[in-house]
Design a protein around this motif. Sequence first.
Motif, PDB file in Angstrom:
ATOM      1  N   HIS A  77      32.781  48.203  42.712  1.00 12.23           N
ATOM      2  CA  HIS A  77      32.861  49.542  42.098  1.00 12.23           C
ATOM      3  C   HIS A  77      31.792  49.655  41.018  1.00 12.23           C
ATOM      4  CE1 HIS A  77      37.107  50.510  43.512  1.00 12.23           C
ATOM      5  NE2 HIS A  77      37.054  49.213  43.737  1.00 12.23           N
ATOM      6  N   GLN A  80      32.887  50.546  37.422  1.00 21.09           N
ATOM      7  CA  GLN A  80      33.814  49.627  36.748  1.00 21.09           C
ATOM      8  C   GLN A  80      33.111  48.438  36.108  1.00 21.09           C
ATOM      9  OE1 GLN A  80      37.099  48.617  39.366  1.00 21.09           O
ATOM     10  NE2 GLN A  80      37.460  50.759  39.884  1.00 21.09           N
ATOM     11  N   LEU A  91      48.016  45.872  39.234  1.00 16.29           N
ATOM     12  CA  LEU A  91      47.056  46.900  39.659  1.00 16.29           C
ATOM     13  C   LEU A  91      47.317  48.275  39.046  1.00 16.29           C
ATOM     14  CD1 LEU A  91      44.806  47.989  41.558  1.00 16.29           C
ATOM     15  CD2 LEU A  91      46.600  48.353  43.266  1.00 16.29           C
ATOM     16  N   TRP A  94      46.714  48.663  35.346  1.00 18.07           N
ATOM     17  CA  TRP A  94      45.266  48.425  35.143  1.00 18.07           C
ATOM     18  C   TRP A  94      44.474  49.679  35.480  1.00 18.07           C
ATOM     19  CZ3 TRP A  94      41.390  48.256  38.961  1.00 18.07           C
ATOM     20  CH2 TRP A  94      40.161  47.719  38.568  1.00 18.07           C
ATOM     21  N   LEU A  95      44.830  50.334  36.589  1.00 22.49           N
ATOM     22  CA  LEU A  95      44.149  51.586  36.964  1.00 22.49           C
ATOM     23  C   LEU A  95      44.357  52.642  35.877  1.00 22.49           C
ATOM     24  CD1 LEU A  95      44.970  51.998  40.791  1.00 22.49           C
ATOM     25  CD2 LEU A  95      42.712  51.650  39.784  1.00 22.49           C
ATOM     26  N   THR A  99      40.893  51.691  34.084  1.00 15.84           N
ATOM     27  CA  THR A  99      39.934  52.109  35.103  1.00 15.84           C
ATOM     28  C   THR A  99      39.742  53.620  35.121  1.00 15.84           C
ATOM     29  OG1 THR A  99      40.627  50.194  36.329  1.00 15.84           O
ATOM     30  CG2 THR A  99      39.393  51.837  37.547  1.00 15.84           C
ATOM     31  N   ARG A 211      40.133  56.864  48.101  1.00 18.30           N
ATOM     32  CA  ARG A 211      40.337  55.722  47.193  1.00 18.30           C
ATOM     33  C   ARG A 211      41.406  54.783  47.721  1.00 18.30           C
ATOM     34  NH1 ARG A 211      39.248  55.570  41.424  1.00 18.30           N
ATOM     35  NH2 ARG A 211      39.438  53.356  41.022  1.00 18.30           N
ATOM     36  N   PHE A 212      42.605  55.316  47.915  1.00 16.78           N
ATOM     37  CA  PHE A 212      43.682  54.648  48.655  1.00 16.78           C
ATOM     38  C   PHE A 212      44.731  55.714  48.961  1.00 16.78           C
ATOM     39  CE2 PHE A 212      46.442  52.621  44.944  1.00 16.78           C
ATOM     40  CZ  PHE A 212      46.208  53.706  44.122  1.00 16.78           C
ATOM     41  N   GLU A 242      47.319  45.569  48.580  1.00 15.18           N
ATOM     42  CA  GLU A 242      46.826  44.699  47.507  1.00 15.18           C
ATOM     43  C   GLU A 242      47.974  44.193  46.647  1.00 15.18           C
ATOM     44  OE1 GLU A 242      44.080  46.873  45.077  1.00 15.18           O
ATOM     45  OE2 GLU A 242      43.672  45.199  43.711  1.00 15.18           O
ATOM     46  N   HIS A 278      41.068  44.070  50.209  1.00 12.64           N
ATOM     47  CA  HIS A 278      42.253  43.273  49.881  1.00 12.64           C
ATOM     48  C   HIS A 278      43.010  42.788  51.126  1.00 12.64           C
ATOM     49  CE1 HIS A 278      41.140  44.174  45.867  1.00 12.64           C
ATOM     50  NE2 HIS A 278      41.297  45.477  46.061  1.00 12.64           N
ATOM     51  N   SER A 303      39.230  39.169  42.009  1.00 10.24           N
ATOM     52  CA  SER A 303      40.070  40.301  41.638  1.00 10.24           C
ATOM     53  C   SER A 303      41.548  39.986  41.890  1.00 10.24           C
ATOM     54  CB  SER A 303      39.643  41.524  42.449  1.00 10.24           C
ATOM     55  OG  SER A 303      40.552  42.576  42.324  1.00 10.24           O
ATOM     56  N   LEU A 307      44.167  39.964  38.818  1.00 10.48           N
ATOM     57  CA  LEU A 307      45.247  40.950  38.714  1.00 10.48           C
ATOM     58  C   LEU A 307      46.577  40.413  39.261  1.00 10.48           C
ATOM     59  CD1 LEU A 307      43.317  44.228  39.702  1.00 10.48           C
ATOM     60  CD2 LEU A 307      44.165  43.600  37.433  1.00 10.48           C
ATOM     61  N   ASP A 329      34.563  42.941  44.115  1.00 13.13           N
ATOM     62  CA  ASP A 329      35.508  43.924  43.573  1.00 13.13           C
ATOM     63  C   ASP A 329      35.408  44.059  42.051  1.00 13.13           C
ATOM     64  OD1 ASP A 329      37.414  45.952  43.701  1.00 13.13           O
ATOM     65  OD2 ASP A 329      39.092  44.559  43.439  1.00 13.13           O
TER      66      ASP A 329
HETATM   67  N1  GUN Z   1      43.278  50.507  44.485  1.00 15.02           N
HETATM   68  C1  GUN Z   1      42.945  51.795  44.241  1.00 15.02           C
HETATM   69  N2  GUN Z   1      41.900  51.873  43.394  1.00 15.02           N
HETATM   70  C2  GUN Z   1      41.569  50.609  43.092  1.00 15.02           C
HETATM   71  C3  GUN Z   1      40.553  50.026  42.266  1.00 15.02           C
HETATM   72  O1  GUN Z   1      39.748  50.707  41.629  1.00 15.02           O
HETATM   73  N3  GUN Z   1      40.520  48.670  42.224  1.00 15.02           N
HETATM   74  C4  GUN Z   1      41.383  47.892  42.925  1.00 15.02           C
HETATM   75  N4  GUN Z   1      41.282  46.564  42.821  1.00 15.02           N
HETATM   76  N5  GUN Z   1      42.347  48.406  43.683  1.00 15.02           N
HETATM   77  C5  GUN Z   1      42.432  49.735  43.777  1.00 15.02           C
END
Ligand code: GUN
Length: 445
Positions: A77, A80, A91, A94-95, A99, A211-212, A242, A278, A303, A307, A329
Amino acid sequence: MKAYRASLLWFAPASEGPARALFEQDGLLVVGPGPKGLQVVQALGPYREVAAAYPGVAVEHFPGRIIAPGFVDLHVHYPQTNVIGSPADGLLPWLENYTFPEEKRFAAPDYCAQAATFFIAELLRNGVTTALTFATSHLQSVDALFAQAQARRMRLITGLCLMDRNAPADLLNQPSAPGRADATEHSLVETEALIQRWHGRDRLGYAITPRFAPTSTPAQLRGAGELAAQYPDVWIQSHVAENQHEIAWARALFPQSRSYLATYDDCGLMRQRAIYAHCIHFDDDDRALMRATGAAAAVCPTSNLFLGSGFFDYVGADRAGFAYGLASDVGGGTSFSPFHTMLGAYYVGREGQTKPGVSLAPRQLWWQHTAGAAQALGLDGSAGRPAVGNLLPGCEADFVVLNPQATPLLARKTALASNLDELLFSLIVLGDDRLVERTVISQAL
Ligand code: GUN
Ligand code: ZN
């Protein structure tokens, strides 16, 4: 044409089995013009033989150095860089706490430009010559990164981060004009415009980038899948499986899909050139789906260790036979250095999901971060496409010059190596950016 004399490390063609490393103690690498003004490998092998076949070609000599393929980072990223080393319970906090606040700063074009400049320089300094990279949900963040990669002639793939729910309002994709309710549609219109602007230009490629699943509506994921069908040559990148809280969240939002991974398949987002970061908490049906669709996993060991996400299951992945490669990552990951990532992957293999784990051979780790990662991207020269991550004739001439004497301990330890595995393992365990004396990018000389 130009030639480089040093020890050479490269990999046999995939048809000869994965991760068959080749090494020439006193080698010569000859590069010359290829398509699109790029320099490609013309020949390599023992110095005496190759030099005799290319008389008159200027030779640059690197005594005591190793020339190896440039590394391929399958998932990183760029917004980041400043997030590295931000501790959190896992995670999702942390986001939220580190992030997303940092990514908001990419609304400013100046911020994007300086971050992109630093990021590309840092990749190259660490020997990474190809990267599949996340940007932010701001159009300007994508343009800034492509522009910087183009200026450095780096092979880089990125895309607009698609997020139309469950994130801070100023990070969500925006409508076409204030007050309009078309943010989802507009994010797809912007994606298509960016594909047309950047995909295939010089060494750049576009990745459709939800993103997810938790930060996209079903409509956005389906729209992204439709674009993926319309542009089969474009990549897809996202995250999956993840962290247990993330998985529970994705399952609650998409209950009709068989699994978190299957959500992407149901929306047309699994195919060749789709890279999922992941891929830790999979069952055998998920693994079979990866294999059947030709999607690949970006394994992100530093990563996952940082995490506390879990351990990629190498045994399960090989049993199912799906493709994977290594990724930093950053900024969940703790380092831009491929050496740190390879060492992290070794720890992850040792730990394993099923005991006793595996002891991954150093040539296998190295392959996962070069030719193996290129294969996962479809950049292995098949079907007339470019080849990176290796030094076989025809490959784009992206390579690193490594100095095994870069530190006193490296010099001491590598001098003791009695075979290739011992040498590579010393470099993986003790190496970092100091090992990379020079990074050479395939360009007109
Ligand atoms: N899942 C969604 N966004 C992210 C991200 O920025 N980093 C990680 N490691 N997982 C994510
Ligand atoms: Zn990521």
